[in-house]
Design a protein around this motif. Structure first.
Motif, PDB file in Angstrom:
ATOM      1  N   VAL A  22      32.384  23.783  22.545  1.00 42.50           N
ATOM      2  CA  VAL A  22      31.186  24.215  21.851  1.00 42.50           C
ATOM      3  C   VAL A  22      31.363  23.781  20.402  1.00 42.50           C
ATOM      4  CG1 VAL A  22      29.801  26.176  21.142  1.00 42.50           C
ATOM      5  CG2 VAL A  22      30.854  26.147  23.395  1.00 42.50           C
ATOM      6  N   SER A  76      25.670  30.761  27.925  1.00 42.85           N
ATOM      7  CA  SER A  76      26.861  29.941  28.129  1.00 42.85           C
ATOM      8  C   SER A  76      28.121  30.782  28.210  1.00 42.85           C
ATOM      9  CB  SER A  76      27.029  28.936  26.981  1.00 42.85           C
ATOM     10  OG  SER A  76      27.510  29.580  25.814  1.00 42.85           O
ATOM     11  N   TYR A  82      26.729  25.711  30.283  1.00 44.95           N
ATOM     12  CA  TYR A  82      25.568  25.810  29.402  1.00 44.95           C
ATOM     13  C   TYR A  82      24.359  25.790  30.314  1.00 44.95           C
ATOM     14  CZ  TYR A  82      22.597  24.607  25.353  1.00 44.95           C
ATOM     15  OH  TYR A  82      21.661  24.593  24.354  1.00 44.95           O
ATOM     16  N   HIS A 125      22.180  31.351  23.549  1.00 52.50           N
ATOM     17  CA  HIS A 125      21.825  30.335  22.561  1.00 52.50           C
ATOM     18  C   HIS A 125      20.307  30.349  22.397  1.00 52.50           C
ATOM     19  CE1 HIS A 125      25.682  27.850  23.019  1.00 52.50           C
ATOM     20  NE2 HIS A 125      25.782  28.838  23.895  1.00 52.50           N
ATOM     21  N   ASP A 139      23.996  29.599  18.383  1.00 52.93           N
ATOM     22  CA  ASP A 139      24.659  29.737  19.678  1.00 52.93           C
ATOM     23  C   ASP A 139      25.286  31.117  19.832  1.00 52.93           C
ATOM     24  OD1 ASP A 139      26.824  29.542  17.992  1.00 52.93           O
ATOM     25  OD2 ASP A 139      27.544  27.628  18.777  1.00 52.93           O
TER      26      ASP A 139
END
Length: 252
Positions: A22, A76, A82, A125, A139
């Motif tokens: 990430v 996520s 994701y 997110h 996020d």
């Protein structure tokens, strides 16, 4: 974050993109666009069994003085998954400046390779754009947990029982094992024994017992009134709460 293999089976139109990391900043913004609320699964815990899929909703509310143009939401497990909403988002303008968007996500544990998804936090997110070009992107709009589902059984005997005689209450605490795709005994946990008189609707805790080998539970009490006996587990950061179905005992 520990390195480990993880696979998800997804139902419906859920999309899946594996992430190696990430890398996006936790938040970026321009102008006065703000996220004012995030609700995951209606505020209730997300408990997943060893195989059955679980669908849960996510709702995000945002506002800008020019009004909200669009919203993009994902959930996520960082560095691994994701996920976009199963069927896309449903968005409703609640005022000239505020919009609420909702979607659903389905996770199927039948393809989990281990119990790692219960060890680490999950994130919502959100990318929100306003009519005047302002935006907010994060996020970390919200953090939530996905827990291993716990189960309890209860049995009180003998039935019926004489008043003031000794009643033995047994049971078992288990929880989902996402590696074997079965329920496994959960030992060393504090579990409450609860009683509800037959003429009431409320359970009262009588004592606490630590689960033994294989999640076994056993204790004795004095039989005083007709009613229902059950075990109750409060859960922890990786494992859900659980309550057994009350076992009725007739006291004579």
């Amino acid at each position: 974050m520990r390195n480990r293999s993880l696979s998800f089976a997804l139902t419906g139109a859920l999309s899946l993109t594996a992430l190696t990391a990430v890398t996006a900043p936790s938040a970026q913004a321009a102008g006065d666009t703000v996220i004012t609320g995030v609700t995951v699964n209606g505020g209730k815990e997300i408990a997943l069994g060893p195989t059955a899929p679980k669908t849960f909703p996510v709702q995000v509310t945002a506002q800008d003085n020019s009004g909200i143009e669009s919203m993009n939401l994902h959930v996520s497990l960082p560095s691994y998954l994701y996920l976009a909403s199963d069927q896309g988002l449903t968005c409703t303008a609640t005022s000239a400046t505020t919009t609420r968007c909702s979607g659903t996500w389905t996770i199927d544990t039948s393809s989990f390779y281990g119990n790692g998804p219960a060890d680490d936090p999950w994130y919502v997110h959100a990318y929100v754009s306003a009519n005047d070009g302002d935006y907010v992107s994060t996020d970390r709009a919200a953090t939530f947990s996905v827990r291993r589902q716990a189960k309890l059984t209860a049995n009180a005997s003998p039935e019926p029982v004489a008043k003031d005689a000794t009643l033995t209450v047994t049971g078992k605490l288990t929880r989902a094992d996402w590696k074997t795709h079965k329920y496994a005994g959960y030992s060393g946990r504090s579990v409450k024994l609860q009683f509800r008189r037959a003429d009431t609707s409320t359970y009262t805790t009588v004592k606490s017992v630590t689960s033994g080998t294989g999640g076994a539970l056993k204790t004795t009490v004095k039989a005083k009134y007709d009613g229902y006996w059950r075990w109750s587990y409060g859960g922890n950061t990786t494992t859900s709460t659980a309550k057994a179905t009350g076992d009725h005992v007739d006291v004579r």
